[in-house]
Design a protein around this motif. Sequence first.
Motif, short mmCIF file in Angstrom:
data_model
loop_
_atom_site.label_atom_id
_atom_site.label_comp_id
_atom_site.label_asym_id
_atom_site.label_seq_id
_atom_site.Cartn_x
_atom_site.Cartn_y
_atom_site.Cartn_z
N VAL A 1 0.86 -1.19 0.00
CA VAL A 1 0.00 0.00 0.00
C VAL A 1 0.89 1.23 0.00
O VAL A 1 1.56 1.54 0.99
N TRP A 2 0.93 1.91 -1.15
CA TRP A 2 1.70 3.13 -1.32
C TRP A 2 0.75 4.31 -1.32
O TRP A 2 -0.27 4.31 -2.01
N LEU A 3 1.11 5.36 -0.58
CA LEU A 3 0.24 6.53 -0.42
C LEU A 3 1.03 7.81 -0.67
O LEU A 3 0.92 8.79 0.08
N ASP A 4 1.83 7.85 -1.72
CA ASP A 4 2.60 9.05 -2.04
C ASP A 4 1.67 10.25 -2.24
O ASP A 4 0.57 10.11 -2.78
N PHE A 5 2.13 11.43 -1.86
CA PHE A 5 1.31 12.63 -2.00
C PHE A 5 2.20 13.86 -2.14
O PHE A 5 3.41 13.80 -1.88
N ARG A 6 1.60 14.96 -2.56
CA ARG A 6 2.29 16.25 -2.63
C ARG A 6 1.45 17.27 -1.87
O ARG A 6 0.24 17.35 -2.07
N THR A 7 2.10 18.06 -1.03
CA THR A 7 1.38 19.07 -0.26
C THR A 7 1.09 20.31 -1.10
O THR A 7 1.82 20.62 -2.05
N ASP A 8 0.01 21.00 -0.74
CA ASP A 8 -0.34 22.25 -1.42
C ASP A 8 0.37 23.42 -0.76
O ASP A 8 1.28 23.25 0.07
N GLU A 9 -0.05 24.64 -1.10
CA GLU A 9 0.63 25.83 -0.57
C GLU A 9 0.43 26.00 0.94
O GLU A 9 1.14 26.77 1.58
N ASP A 10 -0.54 25.29 1.50
CA ASP A 10 -0.78 25.35 2.95
C ASP A 10 -0.12 24.20 3.69
O ASP A 10 -0.26 24.10 4.92
N GLY A 11 0.55 23.31 2.98
CA GLY A 11 1.16 22.16 3.63
C GLY A 11 0.21 21.00 3.85
O GLY A 11 0.51 20.10 4.64
N ASP A 12 -0.93 21.00 3.16
CA ASP A 12 -1.92 19.93 3.30
C ASP A 12 -1.81 18.96 2.13
O ASP A 12 -1.49 19.36 1.00
N GLY A 13 -2.08 17.69 2.38
CA GLY A 13 -2.02 16.69 1.32
C GLY A 13 -2.97 15.55 1.60
O GLY A 13 -3.46 15.38 2.72
N ARG A 14 -3.23 14.76 0.56
CA ARG A 14 -4.08 13.59 0.72
C ARG A 14 -3.77 12.57 -0.37
O ARG A 14 -3.21 12.91 -1.41
N ALA A 15 -4.13 11.32 -0.11
CA ALA A 15 -3.94 10.26 -1.09
C ALA A 15 -4.85 9.09 -0.74
O ALA A 15 -5.39 9.02 0.36
N GLU A 16 -4.99 8.17 -1.69
CA GLU A 16 -5.82 6.99 -1.49
C GLU A 16 -5.26 5.84 -2.31
O GLU A 16 -4.74 6.05 -3.41
N ALA A 17 -5.34 4.64 -1.76
CA ALA A 17 -4.93 3.43 -2.48
C ALA A 17 -6.02 2.39 -2.35
O ALA A 17 -6.64 2.26 -1.30
N VAL A 18 -6.28 1.65 -3.43
CA VAL A 18 -7.30 0.59 -3.44
C VAL A 18 -6.64 -0.70 -3.91
O VAL A 18 -5.96 -0.72 -4.94
N GLN A 19 -6.84 -1.77 -3.15
CA GLN A 19 -6.30 -3.08 -3.51
C GLN A 19 -7.43 -4.11 -3.48
O GLN A 19 -8.43 -3.93 -2.78
N ASP A 20 -7.25 -5.22 -4.22
CA ASP A 20 -8.27 -6.27 -4.25
C ASP A 20 -7.99 -7.37 -3.23
O ASP A 20 -8.43 -8.50 -3.38
N TRP A 21 -7.24 -7.04 -2.18
CA TRP A 21 -6.96 -7.97 -1.10
C TRP A 21 -7.14 -7.25 0.24
O TRP A 21 -7.25 -6.03 0.29
N ASN A 22 -7.19 -8.03 1.33
CA ASN A 22 -7.34 -7.49 2.68
C ASN A 22 -6.07 -7.74 3.50
O ASN A 22 -5.30 -8.65 3.20
N PHE A 23 -5.86 -6.91 4.51
CA PHE A 23 -4.72 -7.11 5.40
C PHE A 23 -4.89 -8.38 6.23
O PHE A 23 -6.00 -8.73 6.63
#
Length: 260
Positions: free
Chosen positions: A204-226
């Motif tokens: 599960v990779w969740l790379d992201f880039r922050t905006d000018e306020d230092g906020d960021g978000r990301a999402e990953a979807v896999q077809d398996w469970n932990f």
Amino acid sequence: MTAWMVRTGHGPAHPISGGRPTAGPEGVTRSRGRGTSRVSGALAGAAALLTLAYGAGVGVAAQEPAPAAPGGHGAHDSHGGHGGHGGHGAHGASAADPSRADDVAGAGGSSWMRAAGVFSPPGSFVPSDALTYDTRLVPAGARIEVTEFTDPSGTRVGTRLRGLTPGRAYGMHVHTSPCGADPAAAGPHYQHRPSATADPVNEVWLDFRTDEDGDGRAEAVQDWNFREGGARSVIIHDRQGGAGERAACFTVPFGPDDRA
């Protein structure tokens, strides 16, 4: 399906959205099927933590709907982060001694979890499960939220972060062990199948880039469970991709609820 959450009374804004909280600045909410909700955890410790950090008391619970089921593979980065890898998203950290609210297993085979926290350096006066090892990249007081939705079709992991360095790319992955004072304590990447190489489809990779306020978000979807107990944290790295220095860590109870 709803989840009960502990929240602060007239405390600070929500740690991610900036609005008034539906849950405290740190803690875990878990909903499973249509089970019976119960509030557990060290409420006294949470009250002391919140009073020290925010001058807020512990209030009553609120309800929030669970997200939709996982829809497909890959990752989404709303701030233009690294998106060329199939299973990408973002991840985060939570403060220690959280108040917890759980829904014990019910019908449907689905589960929803939310964890939120405030970063502090290891050894801080107020202990935290959200640890920053590099305060230039993840300042003390930066905030994180991690959500997980699982059902028989797969797993969706999302993250939102606030207060990081503006306009910067970060890497993030789910790791196998809880955070510790030593950045290496979180162990290696969680892998669906053991492999000698880092792979965003098998991890599960969740790379992201922050905006000018230092906020960021990301999402990953896999077809398996932990696997139960196999995934226990997210690490924020100083660069995107399969490696990088460990800038921060957040302990998150992914997977089946083995605490109930």
